[in-house]
Scaffold this active site. Structure first.
Site, mmCIF file in Angstrom:
data_model
loop_
_atom_site.group_PDB
_atom_site.id
_atom_site.type_symbol
_atom_site.label_atom_id
_atom_site.label_comp_id
_atom_site.label_asym_id
_atom_site.label_seq_id
_atom_site.Cartn_x
_atom_site.Cartn_y
_atom_site.Cartn_z
ATOM 1 N N LYS A 1 33.492 4.380 29.343
ATOM 2 C CA LYS A 1 33.865 3.569 30.500
ATOM 3 C C LYS A 1 35.369 3.712 30.773
ATOM 4 O O LYS A 1 35.789 3.874 31.918
ATOM 5 C CB LYS A 1 33.499 2.092 30.257
ATOM 6 C CG LYS A 1 31.994 1.844 30.316
ATOM 7 C CD LYS A 1 31.567 0.483 29.763
ATOM 8 C CE LYS A 1 30.046 0.381 29.737
ATOM 9 N NZ LYS A 1 29.524 -0.849 29.131
ATOM 10 N N ASP B 1 30.058 -6.959 35.435
ATOM 11 C CA ASP B 1 28.683 -6.796 34.942
ATOM 12 C C ASP B 1 27.675 -7.562 35.804
ATOM 13 O O ASP B 1 26.480 -7.342 35.690
ATOM 14 C CB ASP B 1 28.576 -7.360 33.513
ATOM 15 C CG ASP B 1 28.670 -6.284 32.446
ATOM 16 O OD1 ASP B 1 28.169 -5.170 32.683
ATOM 17 O OD2 ASP B 1 29.221 -6.582 31.367
ATOM 18 N N GLN C 1 31.583 -6.147 26.242
ATOM 19 C CA GLN C 1 30.517 -5.238 25.802
ATOM 20 C C GLN C 1 29.535 -5.991 24.898
ATOM 21 O O GLN C 1 29.925 -6.716 23.993
ATOM 22 C CB GLN C 1 31.141 -4.050 25.047
ATOM 23 C CG GLN C 1 30.166 -2.972 24.633
ATOM 24 C CD GLN C 1 29.555 -2.222 25.817
ATOM 25 O OE1 GLN C 1 30.175 -2.056 26.857
ATOM 26 N NE2 GLN C 1 28.321 -1.780 25.658
#
Ligand code: GUN
Length: 291
Positions: free
Chosen positions: A59, A126, A103
């Protein structure tokens, strides 16, 4: 007639999305040379889950390739709740950061929901903040839509897979994939069934699917016996094969390929889409903040 399944490769679709974000970012810089603002993505990893390590690095790498500001915050596995909250609150307050990603998975002593609701909805890349998930459920526009399901929808659109009126079966009910995936397919007028670990006779349901999205987290779980020949199979899984150590999905790709209409590969399918959608969400947060 010889049956030639369509390979739904993620790379051309993900590359096109990243190129679109990049060209918009370059246009912004050209139009506003006096602005020192740079889209910023902060990724927070707690503990050292090896798969997470790989995803987090990837990422950050893609963000840098776009010319974004990118930071990784690695916290030890034993990080107390208060320290993680403090880290997220500092990122909320940091004007260089437009996207904050925590994460998953977290170590067992930390509950994801306690932290997902702390990241500001407008910095939540997200789409896991309850406000963003709620807006998605209400059919309104969240600040961000969860990256993997968004990527699945974009991939299906790119390959002109019809969704309206189709029976879409989603295997898995996680907040990350299954639940938002079901919502997006429903909004696209599919008839949606969500199956999970307690669903009995699951193959009887998967065999009815026109679109089958598999996010069960078990390597090579879907076998040809669970697939009808006109099915479009979307594999969300990323697993390491116990013996070969190769990356495999939740679908037994080699076995299912000849019996379906279309299928995503692993690697090279949805994983690439997830990262591209994350960059798109970061870019959109940045644009909204500049407006
Ligand atoms: N772990 C696996 N997939 C994801 C994702 O899409 N977002 C976050 N934050 N963690 C993940």
């Amino acid at each position: 007639m010889i049956h030639t399944p369509l390979l739904l490769e993620g790379k051309p679709v993900a590359d096109a999305l990243l190129a679109c974000v990049k060209s918009q970012w370059e246009a912004f810089q050209a139009q506003q040379p006096q602005s020192h603002a740079i889209p910023g993505l902060a990724v927070v990893q707690v503990g050292s889950n090896p798969a997470s390590q790989v995803y987090v690095n990837k990422k950050a790498k893609v963000a840098k390739e776009l010319g974004f500001h990118s930071e990784i915050h690695r916290l030890p596995a034993e990080t107390p709740k208060e320290a993680l909250l403090a880290c997220l609150e500092a990122l909320n307050a940091d004007t260089n950061v437009h996207g904050v990603l925590l994460q998953l998975p977290l170590p067992a002593h930390l509950q994801p929901s306690e932290f997902q609701s702390v990241i500001l909805p407008e910095k939540d890349v997200d789409g896991f903040h309850p406000q963003n998930l709620g807006l998605l459920l209400a059919g309104q526009t969240p600040f961000a839509v969860p990256c993997t399901p968004a990527g699945v929808m974009r991939l299906l659109a790119h390959y002109n897979i019809p969704i309206a009126g189709k029976h879409a079966v989603v295997i898995g009910r996680s907040n990350i994939v299954g639940k938002p995936m079901g919502q997006l397919l429903l909004q696209a007028d599919a008839t949606v069934t969500i199956c999970h670990s307690k669903t009995p006779n699951i193959e009887e349901i998967t065999k009815q699917a026109d679109i089958l999205v598999v996010a069960i987290g078990i390597p090579q779980w879907l076998k040809p016996s669970g697939v009808k020949d006109s099915a479009v199979v979307v594999d969300v899984g990323i697993n390491r094969h116990a013996e070969t150590q190769k990356l495999v999905g939740d679908v037994d790709f080699e076995a299912v390929l000849p019996v379906c209409q279309a299928i995503t590969p692993v690697p090279g399918g949805i994983g690439l889409m997830t990262i591209a959608e994350l960059m798109h969400n970061t870019w959109q947060n940045f644009v909204r903040e500049q407006a």
